[in-house]
Each structure stands twice: as structure tokens, then as C-alpha cells.
Motif scaffolding. Structure first.
Motif, mmCIF file in Angstrom:
data_model
loop_
_atom_site.group_PDB
_atom_site.id
_atom_site.type_symbol
_atom_site.label_atom_id
_atom_site.label_comp_id
_atom_site.label_asym_id
_atom_site.label_seq_id
_atom_site.Cartn_x
_atom_site.Cartn_y
_atom_site.Cartn_z
ATOM 1 N N GLN A 326 39.047 -28.436 -25.984
ATOM 2 C CA GLN A 326 40.097 -29.276 -26.551
ATOM 3 C C GLN A 326 39.621 -29.980 -27.816
ATOM 4 N N ASP A 327 38.384 -30.483 -27.768
ATOM 5 C CA ASP A 327 37.832 -31.138 -28.953
ATOM 6 C C ASP A 327 37.746 -30.173 -30.124
ATOM 7 N N LYS A 328 37.330 -28.935 -29.820
ATOM 8 C CA LYS A 328 37.224 -27.936 -30.874
ATOM 9 C C LYS A 328 38.584 -27.628 -31.474
ATOM 10 N N LEU A 329 39.607 -27.517 -30.610
ATOM 11 C CA LEU A 329 40.952 -27.226 -31.106
ATOM 12 C C LEU A 329 41.465 -28.355 -31.981
ATOM 13 N N GLN A 330 41.220 -29.599 -31.529
ATOM 14 C CA GLN A 330 41.647 -30.739 -32.344
ATOM 15 C C GLN A 330 40.905 -30.771 -33.670
ATOM 16 N N GLU A 331 39.613 -30.492 -33.593
ATOM 17 C CA GLU A 331 38.817 -30.476 -34.821
ATOM 18 C C GLU A 331 39.293 -29.373 -35.759
ATOM 19 N N LYS A 332 39.625 -28.214 -35.165
ATOM 20 C CA LYS A 332 40.113 -27.106 -35.973
ATOM 21 C C LYS A 332 41.440 -27.438 -36.621
ATOM 22 N N ALA A 333 42.301 -28.168 -35.868
ATOM 23 C CA ALA A 333 43.601 -28.540 -36.416
ATOM 24 C C ALA A 333 43.450 -29.494 -37.593
ATOM 25 N N LYS A 334 42.413 -30.339 -37.518
ATOM 26 C CA LYS A 334 42.196 -31.300 -38.597
ATOM 27 C C LYS A 334 41.595 -30.652 -39.837
ATOM 28 N N LYS A 335 40.943 -29.514 -39.637
ATOM 29 C CA LYS A 335 40.286 -28.867 -40.769
ATOM 30 C C LYS A 335 41.314 -28.401 -41.784
ATOM 31 N N LYS A 336 40.975 -28.559 -43.003
ATOM 32 C CA LYS A 336 41.851 -28.100 -44.069
ATOM 33 C C LYS A 336 41.596 -26.624 -44.349
ATOM 34 N N LYS A 337 42.603 -26.005 -44.896
ATOM 35 C CA LYS A 337 42.467 -24.612 -45.257
ATOM 36 C C LYS A 337 41.412 -24.482 -46.348
ATOM 37 N N PRO A 338 40.479 -23.550 -46.206
ATOM 38 C CA PRO A 338 39.419 -23.418 -47.225
ATOM 39 C C PRO A 338 39.993 -23.095 -48.597
ATOM 40 N N LYS A 339 39.413 -23.706 -49.595
ATOM 41 C CA LYS A 339 39.858 -23.485 -50.973
ATOM 42 C C LYS A 339 39.016 -22.372 -51.589
ATOM 43 N N LEU A 340 39.630 -21.226 -51.754
ATOM 44 C CA LEU A 340 38.916 -20.061 -52.270
ATOM 45 C C LEU A 340 39.246 -19.763 -53.718
ATOM 46 N N LEU A 341 40.231 -20.467 -54.285
ATOM 47 C CA LEU A 341 40.664 -20.181 -55.657
ATOM 48 C C LEU A 341 40.197 -21.265 -56.613
ATOM 49 N N ASN A 342 39.531 -20.856 -57.689
ATOM 50 C CA ASN A 342 39.235 -21.816 -58.751
ATOM 51 C C ASN A 342 40.429 -21.872 -59.708
ATOM 52 N N LYS A 343 40.294 -22.602 -60.803
ATOM 53 C CA LYS A 343 41.431 -22.772 -61.714
ATOM 54 C C LYS A 343 41.903 -21.446 -62.286
ATOM 55 N N PHE A 344 40.976 -20.588 -62.660
ATOM 56 C CA PHE A 344 41.383 -19.303 -63.225
ATOM 57 C C PHE A 344 42.045 -18.425 -62.172
ATOM 58 N N ASP A 345 41.478 -18.412 -60.959
ATOM 59 C CA ASP A 345 42.038 -17.575 -59.900
ATOM 60 C C ASP A 345 43.465 -17.969 -59.567
ATOM 61 N N LYS A 346 43.799 -19.244 -59.755
ATOM 62 C CA LYS A 346 45.172 -19.677 -59.483
ATOM 63 C C LYS A 346 46.163 -19.041 -60.450
ATOM 64 N N THR A 347 45.693 -18.701 -61.648
ATOM 65 C CA THR A 347 46.602 -18.076 -62.624
ATOM 66 C C THR A 347 46.907 -16.622 -62.272
ATOM 67 N N ILE A 348 46.070 -16.009 -61.451
ATOM 68 C CA ILE A 348 46.313 -14.614 -61.041
ATOM 69 C C ILE A 348 46.518 -14.538 -59.528
ATOM 70 N N LYS A 349 46.980 -15.649 -58.972
ATOM 71 C CA LYS A 349 47.153 -15.726 -57.521
ATOM 72 C C LYS A 349 48.111 -14.659 -56.998
ATOM 73 N N ALA A 350 49.189 -14.397 -57.730
ATOM 74 C CA ALA A 350 50.171 -13.414 -57.268
ATOM 75 C C ALA A 350 49.535 -12.034 -57.130
ATOM 76 N N GLU A 351 48.693 -11.651 -58.084
ATOM 77 C CA GLU A 351 48.040 -10.345 -58.026
ATOM 78 C C GLU A 351 47.032 -10.289 -56.877
ATOM 79 N N ILE A 352 46.299 -11.387 -56.683
ATOM 80 C CA ILE A 352 45.322 -11.442 -55.592
ATOM 81 C C ILE A 352 46.037 -11.391 -54.242
ATOM 82 N N ASP A 353 47.138 -12.134 -54.132
ATOM 83 C CA ASP A 353 47.894 -12.147 -52.880
ATOM 84 C C ASP A 353 48.452 -10.772 -52.549
#
Length: 765
Positions: A326-353
Motif C-alpha cells: 500500500q505504501d508503495k502504491l501511494q508513493e507511486k501515485a505521488k510520483k510525477k511522470k518522468p520528464k524525458l523531453l528537453n526544450k528542443f524535444d518539445k518542438t518535435i514532440k508530435a513526431e516523437i509521439d
């Protein structure tokens, strides 16, 4: 319109030339027909009453059918009928017939004539009601076309289900099929309206070493190396064996020190055993021992756990595990989605997606091509490079290609080394790289990657735990111990670090010190702690300090599925093999081997004594930490199915006797050796590593009293010239309380129920 022409074409006016009228009407009919067919090819069949006639009328009638229908419906006209004055219809057109309908003048014609007139009036009145009351047919077509334009999009989705010719929509040809006017065309297999191109495996260019599943290097097929008889190398507290490594050019040249062998068993990065899972619990049947914890209830010499205390222990462990989950699930729920895109990658996000969507849908080859194009177009994009590595990883898994997996390992490194890489992507790329290096058996390269990760993220305890496991896999217990001491200093309650630290302490023979770490680590229920070896070593440590609660933990380990029973605690097993502690020669099927050993026992004994008398040092002391006290030496002839030529030089007759018994010489999970035990020796209760072998003991020099062996709850003694056979995956214990040494000849053989294929493919132990 077809019906309108059928009836209207048969009409002729006496006031106009017949030829001109017919010619003009035929021209108009042809124009109307072409226009009508053009409209019908575009429009959808409508369900409404008024428009259904349009579809039916244009769907299946051709020009050749019109004349025939004219003859069928055109009645013969008499001369008297031609004299009937014209009558105005509602649409302003003049028709023939009518007569003196309002009458009163009396009959002017015969009864036959009136009969014909009445018949014609009935026919023409029907025509007039249905057709002449309607506005000009051209307007009907126009309205139908407008109706089609307005509702075609709505009907398209509903009527497409009735598409019979595979052109993607419902049209006139489909209506003909539904009306039974023609047969449906059978589309080619694999055709679709959009003509999708399906990528076939043979269309994908495979790497040069793309292999079949039998040669795909996975952690499940990695062998466990070792030169000693681990009555158990792993179960007895010794370092975890390093995995044999693949013949790739490693990050560290030392990764190539051992040749690769295709084997089945290994451990993963968390130390969890893979493949050859333990057999399901079964019941003891008459005449044999099967895999069951009921054996523990029959033990006379070993106290059994109290059921209430066992339930309490299990309940505490389960509650702790549930809380941790239960603690792990709560901790996992609190975790934010990892940020894998830098500023440049955000400009080509549609192609990456778009590329990532292909990968997640399983179109890994296509995804790889897209990511490769993105990397070529945007070489400084960390996310595109990371996606390429993931796609290569997926393709390697699909094709079972080590070469492709090596490409993925390189791409993970390249992604991590690019400028402006986000911390989350850096961590993900290097962690996955370390895992895949470990998968290929490149332990030193994996260790280097994890060390770099720990330097970048020094506060990440999970990465340090992974680093500790990497040290253990290399047999570097000191390095692992240092890492786990650092973890426990920063996080004293970390269960993963505790069980591994306790394991290391026990390998150093610090039995009492290891117990609290192993116990608290198991009770934590943290991921990576529920491992058979930790239950094994905790129970073994408790046994050695005289604590009978060891069987509580053995029972719990059995219930968790790690042990076949409380007694049978081997970890490298094949499901379904007959399980009983003691065997007879007949039960094994190896009666010829047993007879050969017993007939030649004196020859075998004399050669062994000659080697002992030479004092050459070939009898090596037992180094598995199985002895409580005393001296125990071994002289090995075959190890893991390989003959030791030097040892056989001293006992040539013995080796020649065994050459033809491949069940013994080819047993990769066993040994053939002499064993000498001096007075005052006691061997701790222990179990062998696997249920795939049986062990034969041939008595050579046996004192009359004081030498005995216990397997489960049965104790027996050796006899000179006789063979004892037992399954050493069950708990056994040895005492040597005689006044002189005891000498026996040990021959391990494959379990008789193993198939030829299993004997060839099982890993060596």
C-alpha cells in the motif's frame, strides 16, 4: 424513371408523327438514362420509402429488358378507343381515353368494348395515381441527389457493414448482391479498403547473428559456473557465482575471460532465480516420498514448528507485505511522470509521439525506421536517440538477436551522453543499459554503468542496491558489503539492503550476526526480499545456532513457493520429477552401474588408498562451509560432466570402469569423486542445489561404528562394497564419530525421469 419510360414509351399521340415523337423520346430517354446512372453510381441506397424505388429502379434493369416489358404492359388499342376525346390530367398533359364518363347519353358501344374500356381505366388509373400525380421525375432525381448529399456521411458508417465488393462503401453493386441480382465477389485474402502494407518478418533485414530461440542469449540460458561441488554452492553461504559471459567485445576486456555456454539457469539483477520453477505441492503416496511439507510432520529427530507460532509469523509477514504494498502504491501515485523531453524535444514532440505510438503497438521494425530517421534529422535530440535504443531493444527481443541488443546498449549510452539530456532520461537510459549488459553476462560493463549512475544520483538508494547486486554477481562480496553498509547508514530500514547484507555476513561465517538482518529484511516485504535463498540462509543460520525456529522459515519459504517442501529445499529444479529421499537401484533404473561399482569395489578402494598414501595433496579440503568441525577431503574425477584427466591418471582403472556410464560421466549437475572424512567430523544439515540428480555412495573403508548419514528423518550407515542411493536435494546430515577415517566413492547420476533433451540442455552446476 425506368417504370416511367416503360409505360410512357408505349404511348403514341395521333396528332403527331409517330417516328419523330419516338425518336425525340428515345433521345431524351438516353440522356435521362446516362444522367440517372451517373447519379446512382454516387448515391447511397436510402431506407426511406420514397427513395428506395430510385435505387431499385436504377440498380438492375438494362436497355435490353425495356422492350420486353413494353410488350407486357401495352394493351392493344381498338379503333373505337382512339376516338375517345382527350382528357386533361392534373399535370396539364393530355391523355387518350375517357369517353362520356359523366354520361347520361346511353350506351353507344358493345359490351366487349365497355369491358375493354373498364379494364384500361383500371390500369391507367393505377398509373396515374402512382406516377402522374408526382411532380416531373427530373425533380425527383434532384431531390434524391440533394438528400444523398445531406445524409451520405451519416449513412456511410452504417451501410459500410453491407459492403460486399470490398471497395470501402455501400453502392449500387452492393445493393445488387443484397437483392440477389448477382453474386458477391470474393476479396483477396489480406485486401483492405486502404490497401495497407503489412511488414513481414522476411522483409526486415536481420542482423548477421540473428538466432533462433535456442541460441538467443538470455539470462535464463546463462550457466552458473563453479569448480566445487556445492552440496550447495549457493545454498551454503558462499558468494553468488558470476554469470558466464557472452563472446562480445566488452566494455572491460575482463568481461571476455569466460566462454559462453548455452544454459538454462541463472539469476537476474535482483538475484531472483529464473526458469525451472519449483514443482507444485503434492501429497505423499504409499511407497514413496513426493514433494510435500508433510515430510516435516514425520520427522522424529527434528522438532516441528508450532502451528500457531507459524501462523503468527506468516500473518505478521503478510500484514507487513500488504502495508508495504500500500505504501508503495501511494508513493507511486505521488510520483510525477518522468520528464524525458528537453526544450528542443518539445518542438518535435508530435513526431516523437508518432514513432513511440508505433513502438507501443508492437510495430517495432517500423518504429525503429522512424526513430532512425528522427535521429538522422535531429542528431542532438536525446529523446529521439532514447526511442531508437528502445526500438532496437524491442527488435532484439523479437528477433532474439544479440547483435541488435548490443546496438541498443550502445544507443542507450549515446542518448545519455548528449547535451541537455534531462535527468529522468539520463537515469532511465543508463539503468536500462546496465540491465541489458547484465542480461548479456557483461558484468563488469554493467558494474561500470551502475557506478556512473550512483555518482550522478548519489542519493538514490535503489541504484546503490542495484550496484551491490552487481558486485555480488561478480563474486565481489567485499565491494557489495561496502555498498550495503552505505545504504543502511542512509536508510537503516531498507529491507533489500538488509537481506543482502545478512547474506554477505553469513558467507563470512558470521552466523549469529547475519540472523537479524535476514529476518528483518524478509519481514519488511520489500520488493526483492522474497527470495528462496534468503529463507534458506536464515533457516540454515538458525539451525547452526541451535534455534529450531529455522523450520518456521523453511515452512514459510515452502508456502511462498520457494521450496518443494520443508525438507526438499533445492533451488535449481525441474518440475514433476519423482521426489523421495532414499532410492533403490531398481527404482533408479541404473542397476548395471550399481553392479559394476559393487563388483569392483576393491579395485576402486585400492586405487583411492594409493592416491592417499602418496600424500600428493590431491584430496582437497571441503571449502563450502558445511562442516561444524573435523576434516573432510575430496578427490574429484569428473566435475559438471567434464573429466579431470590429471586426477584420472592416478586411478586409471576406476575411470575406465565409469567411461561407458553416461548417466554418471555426463551428469552436468553432479560429480564423481572420492570422499575421506576423519574422526570427529560433523557436517551441518544441508541440501544440494538441484533435484536433477541422485547421489550414489559406495562404501570403501567404513569403520564398524560411529559413521552414519541422515536424509530427512531416516538415518542409515554405509557398508563396504555396498551402494547407498539418496536424493541430496533433501536435507541430510553426516556424523563421523569412529576411531579411524571413513572413505567412500561418490557417483552422481541424472535423475532417471529426465529426458535426453533435458540432460543435454540443462545448465551445469
Amino acid at each position: 424513371m425506368q417504370r416511367y419510360r416503360q409505360y410512357g414509351a408505349s404511348y403514341s399521340s395521333p396528332s403527331a408523327p409517330v417516328e419523330e415523337a419516338e425518336a425525340q423520346e428515345e433521345e431524351e430517354e438516353e440522356e435521362d438514362e446516362y444522367a440517372e446512372e451517373e447519379v446512382c453510381e454516387e448515391e447511397e441506397p436510402l431506407v426511406e420509402e420514397g427513395v428506395q424505388d430510385v435505387v431499385q429502379g436504377t440498380g438492375g434493369v438494362n436497355k435490353e429488358e425495356v422492350p420486353q416489358r413494353k410488350e407486357e404492359v401495352t394493351p392493344p388499342v381498338s379503333e373505337t378507343e382512339a376516338k375517345v376525346p382527350p382528357v386533361e390530367s392534373k399535370n396539364g398533359k393530355r391523355t387518350e381515353g375517357g369517353g362520356d364518363a359523366g354520361g347520361g347519353g346511353g350506351p353507344k358501344y358493345s359490351m366487349f368494348t365497355w369491358f375493354v374500356v373498364l379494364a384500361l381505366l383500371g390500369v391507367w388509373s393505377s398509373v396515374a395515381v402512382v406516377y402522374f400525380d408526382i411532380v416531373d421525375y427530373d425533380s425527383v432525381i434532384a431531390r434524391a441527389k440533394d438528400f444523398h448529399m445531406n445524409f451520405s456521411q451519416v449513412l456511410q458508417g452504417k451501410l459500410k457493414a453491407y459492403d460486399t465488393d470490398g471497395d470501402g462503401d455501400f453502392d449500387v453493386e452492393d445493393a445488387k448482391v443484397l437483392l440477389g441480382l448477382r453474386e458477391a465477389e470474393k476479396p483477396n485474402v489480406g485486401d483492405s479498403p486502404e490497401k495497407k502494407t503489412v511488414l513481414k518478418p522476411e522483409d526486415v533485414s536481420q542482423p548477421a547473428d540473428a538466432t533462433s530461440p535456442e541460441t538467443w542469449t538470455t539470462e535464463e540460458t546463462r550457466s552458473v559456473s563453479g569448480s566445487q561441488d556445492v552440496e550447495s554452492e549457493i545454498q551454503a553461504a558462499v558468494p553468488l557465482p558470476p554469470l558466464v559471459e557472452e563472446d562480445f567485445v566488452p566494455d572491460d576486456p575482463r568481461d571476455s575471460t569466460h566462454p559462453y555456454e548455452d544454459d538454462v539457469i541463472t539469476i537476474d539483477t535482483m538475484g531472483v532465480l529464473l526458469e525451472e520453477t519449483l514443482p507444485e505441492e503434492s501429497v505423499v503416496t504409499s511407497g514413496q516420498y513426493l514433494t510435500s511439507s508433510k515430510l516435516s510432520q514425520e520427522a522424529a529427530e527434528k522438532p516441528e514448528p508450532e502451528s500457531e507460532k507459524l501462523k503468527e509469523t506468516e500473518s505478521i509477514t503478510e500484514e507487513t507485505a500488504e502495508k508495504q504494498t500500500q505504501d508503495k502504491l501511494q508513493e507511486k501515485a505521488k510520483k510525477k511522470k518522468p520528464k524525458l523531453l528537453n526544450k528542443f524535444d518539445k518542438t518535435i514532440k508530435a513526431e516523437i509521439d508518432a514513432a513511440e505510438k508505433l513502438r507501443k503497438k508492437g510495430k517495432v521494425e517500423e518504429a525503429l525506421r522512424v526513430f532512425e530517421a528522427l535521429v538522422q534529422q535531429y542528431p542532438q535530440s536525446p529523446r529521439a536517440r532514447y526511442g531508437k535504443a528502445q526500438a532496437e531493444d524491442d527488435v532484439a527481443e523479437k528477433l532474439r538477436s544479440n547483435d541488435m541488443l548490443q546496438r541498443a546498449i550502445n544507443s542507450y549510452r549515446e542518448a545519455a551522453e548528449l547535451p541537455d539530456v534531462t535527468p529522468d532520461l539520463l537515469r532511465a537510459a543508463l539503468k536500462r543499459r546496465a540491465e541489458r549488459q547484465q542480461f548479456l553476462g557483461r558484468m563488469r560493463g554493467s558494474l561500470a554503468t551502475l557506478e556512473k549512475l550512483v555518482q550522478i544520483f548519489p542519493d538514490d538508494v535503489s541504484l546503490k542496491n542495484d550496484l551491490g547486486v552487481s558486485h555480488l554477481l561478480l563474486g565481489d562480496n567485499k565491494g557489495a558489503k561496502k555498498v550495503y553498509e552505505e545504504v543502511l547508514e542512509a536508510a537503516p530500514g531498507n529491507g533489500f539492503a538488509k537481506v543482502h547484507y545478512g547474506f554477505i555476513l553469513k558467507s563470512e561465517n558470521k552466523i549469529a550476526e547475519s540472523i537479524p538482518y535476514l529476518k528483518e529484511g524478509l519481514e519488511s516485504g520489500e520488493p526483492g526480499t522474497d527470495d528462496g535463498r534468503f529463507y534458506f540462509h536464515l533457516g540454515d543460520a538458525l539451525q547452526r545456532v541451535g534455534d529450531d525456529s529455522a523450520y518456521h522459515w523453511y515452512e514459510l519459504g515452502h508456502r511462498r513457493g520457494h521450496f518443494a517442501s520443508v525438507w526438499q529445499r533445492s533451488l535449481y529444479n525441474v518440475n514433476g520429477l519423482k521426489a523421495q529421499p532414499w532410492w533403490t537401484p531398481t527404482e533408479t533404473g541404473y542397476t548395471d552401474l550399481v553392479k559394476t561399482l559393487e563388483r569392483n569395489w576393491r579395485t576402486i578402494r585400492d586405487e583411492a588408498l594409493a592416491v592417499m598414501d602418496q600424500n600428493t595433496g590431491l584430496f582437497v579440503p571441503e571449502e563450502e562451509n558445511l562442516r561444524e568441525k573435523g576434516e573432510w577431503g575430496q578427490y574429484t574425477l569428473w566435475q559438471q560432466g567434464r573429466k579431470d584427466g590429471n586426477s584420472c591418471q592416478g586411478v586409471q582403472k576406476t575411470c575406465s570402469l565409469l567411461e561407458r556410464y553416461t548417466e554418471a560421466t555426463g551428469c552436468k549437475r553432479g560429480q564423481i569423486k572420492f570422499s575421506v572424512m576423519q574422526p570427529g567430523t560433523h557436517v551441518w544439515p544441508h541440501t544440494g542445489p538441484t533435484n536433477c540428480r541422485l547421489r550414489m555412495h559406495l562404501g570403501l573403508v567404513i569403520p564398524k561404528h560411529g559413521c552414519r548419514i541422515r536424509c530427512t528423518n531416516q538415518t542409515r550407515e554405509w557398508e563396504e562394497g555396498k551402494v547407498l542411493i539418496f536424493d541430496d536435494s533433501f536435507e541430510h546430515e553426516v556424523w563421523q564419530d569412529a576411531d579411524s577415517y571413513r572413505l567412500i566413492f561418490i557417483v552422481d547420476v541424472w535423475h532417471p525421469e529426465l529426458t535426453k533433451y533435458q540432460r543435454q540442455t540443462l545448465s551445469a552446476i
